[in-house]
Design an enzyme around this catalytic site. Structure first.
Site, PDB file in Angstrom:
ATOM      1  CG  HIS A 192      32.307  36.754  55.752  1.00 49.40           C
ATOM      2  ND1 HIS A 192      33.599  36.674  55.558  1.00 49.40           N
ATOM      3  CD2 HIS A 192      31.342  37.231  54.918  1.00 49.40           C
ATOM      4  CE1 HIS A 192      33.748  36.958  54.198  1.00 49.40           C
ATOM      5  NE2 HIS A 192      32.490  37.457  53.667  1.00 49.40           N
TER       6      HIS A 192
ATOM      7  CG  HIS B 192      37.830  36.827  46.833  1.00 44.61           C
ATOM      8  ND1 HIS B 192      36.787  37.564  47.292  1.00 44.61           N
ATOM      9  CD2 HIS B 192      37.529  37.394  45.352  1.00 44.61           C
ATOM     10  CE1 HIS B 192      36.113  38.343  46.712  1.00 44.61           C
ATOM     11  NE2 HIS B 192      36.556  38.313  45.612  1.00 44.61           N
TER      12      HIS B 192
END
Length: 530
Positions: free
Chosen positions: A411, A418
């Protein structure tokens, strides 16, 4: 902090009586929602609260999308994320396949996504999540995110130079950053760049800019000290990768991964170790679950006696204590909730707005230029750096060595998932806990990662170490080679903004006399919420 027409509700019944004749209004532009027959009392109140929260969310309005324009400005989609699609021998994506991807992202139709051509066996990473909605907090279209640095900019070149140094210095212990020759060389090289935006001293290299990230050891105490997963005590030695082994340094291997071939697996160290270098940090964030580090930090902060934030309505209560509301379950709930809201906002930005290429893809453009397969407009700062010269000498390539065999997820790069989760979770924790609480008996990892030794230095606080934890989680992905500095920095900001909006909505749900949350943002400013 944005100001809203709604004022904090100090008690549910007081709030409702104070808005008599107003609470029954529908969302702007919608028909008035009549309360169903028989839904008086508690059920009617619950319905009204949900409606007012929805009205509050609508009033936020939409953010203005701010992509950097590379997708249309540069030819052949060379500046766009395309991993997993078919590529030609130069590493450029098949234009027809990319157009099918764009068509699906414009229509949102499930069948259009099923028509996207893949280059191999690896699937795209959940593009339809960009269309998912949430029932709490902001929608992905409502949060602001600055444009990513442009493909040809000095800022992007500076970030690429840093990533080369990340790869070259993965095995250098953080404890040696002030004296190690490779780190000294990296600091000097980065300081010469015309638009590098990170710290430039050897001791602060590869850190973020918040005060907590810059104070004390590189690794947060929340990644080193044992986790009291009561009644289990979890030591934080991790399974890490063997030193010196990197991936995707050959052209055919790199091209195969871009086309979606199945990658191999890491080789792991036979000994578990505390996080002591960039490779360890990158491996920690390789297979962790979404809010893993922040659940651990929450448990540790509570165990070390961190008090509730001063705004907690039970902090000075004579007769009550918090539990379901403003207690530990409430805190665990917030961490999980802000994680999911932040992820949906992140995926909206990744797929619907920015579609920024991954560092490994950019490095492929650099290598294609070196091989004279194409002439791409890469800023001259990159080619004049000591990092790229060292990379050619060590690996005979300008591809970016990856810590993970598979490289990046499938992606787009901007912002980093994160980092967005880290920004959201840390913001929720800082809102609920006393940020000034001193960390007892702080430690650092030994150079070999086999032991912990006492840290000698200025006091470390819960708030500062939470900010550092957010930075560690975000920049750990950079050490692995799969994200840019701006993915991390702007991702933390996005997560912070999402969490603040979620906390604002929490004022609708309780019965307590609650004056609001207070916390220090990553930029050092203090904000009151609710």
């Amino acid at each position: 902090m944005k100001q809203h027409d709604d004022q904090p509700r100090f008690t549910r019944r007081g709030f409702l009586s104070g808005i008599a004749g107003v609470g029954s209004l529908a969302l702007a532009g919608s028909p008035i929602l009549a309360e169903p027959a028989g839904t008086d009392g508690r059920l009617g109140e619950a319905f009204d609260i949900r409606r007012r929260a929805a009205d509050h969310a609508r009033k936020r309005g939409m953010a203005v999308p701010a992509a950097n324009g590379d997708e249309d400005r540069l030819p052949n989609r060379i500046a766009c994320y395309s991993k997993g699609l078919p590529h030609d021998r130069k590493g450029e994506p098949d234009r027809k396949a990319y157009d099918v991807l764009l068509r699906a992202l414009r229509s949102g139709a499930h069948d259009d996504f099923e028509r996207i051509p893949l280059g191999g066996f690896v699937k795209l990473g959940n593009p339809q999540a960009a269309f998912a909605y949430e029932l709490i907090g902001p929608d992905g279209c409502q949060v602001e995110l600055a444009p990513a640095p442009a493909f040809s900019s000095a800022a992007q070149a500076g970030e690429m130079v840093e990533l080369y140094w990340h790869a070259l210095a993965r095995d250098v212990p953080f404890a040696e950053y002030g004296s190690h020759s490779l780190i000294l060389q990296a600091a000097e090289d980065l300081a010469r760049l015309s638009d590098y935006r990170g710290p430039k001293t050897p001791e602060s290299l590869f850190r973020g800019a918040s005060a907590g990230e810059l104070a004390g050891p590189y690794v947060s105490q929340f990644l080193l000290k044992p986790i009291p997963f009561t009644p289990i005590r979890i030591d934080q030695k991790i399974r890490t990768a063997v030193p010196g082994l990197d991936y995707m340094t050959g052209w055919d291997e790199w091209l195969g991964i871009q086309n979606g071939v199945i990658a191999g697996v890491n080789r792991f160290d036979e000994q578990a170790r505390y996080i002591r270098n960039g490779r360890d940090l990158g491996e920690y964030v390789h297979r962790d679950f979404t809010y893993q580090a922040f659940l651990g930090a929450c448990l540790m902060a509570l165990k070390m006696g961190t008090l509730a934030d001063g705004g907690n309505p039970y902090k000075h209560s004579r007769t009550q204590s918090g539990f379901t509301t403003f207690g530990q379950p409430y805190l665990f709930y917030l961490i999980a909730v802000v994680t999911q809201v932040a992820l949906k906002a992140c995926w909206y930005q990744k797929w619907m707005v920015h579609r920024r290429l991954r560092p490994e893809e950019f490095a492929g453009r650099v290598e294609a230029r070196e091989r004279k397969l194409a002439d791409y407009p890469v800023h001259a700062d990159l080619f004049g750096s000591a990092a790229i010269a060292e990379m050619r000498s060590r690996h005979r390539t300008t591809l970016l060595p990856q810590a993970y065999p598979e490289g990046s997820p499938t992606h787009p790069s901007y912002p980093a998932g994160h980092a967005v989760i880290a920004g959201a979770c840390v913001t929720a924790l800082k809102a609920c806990l006393d940020e000034s609480h001193e960390i007892p008996e702080p430690v650092v990892a030994s150079a070999d990662g086999l032991s912990l030794t006492p840290y000698q230095g200025p006091r470390l606080t819960v708030g500062g170490e939470l900010d550092k934890l957010a930075g560690n989680v975000a920049f750990g992905r950079n050490f692995a080679g799969i994200h840019w500095r701006s993915d991390a920095v702007e991702g933390l900001k996005l997560g912070e903004a999402v969490a603040i909006e979620v906390l604002e909505e929490m004022r609708y749900t309780g019965n307590e006399l609650f004056a609001g949350f207070s916390l220090k943002r990553f930029d050092g400013t203090r904000v009151s919420v609710g």
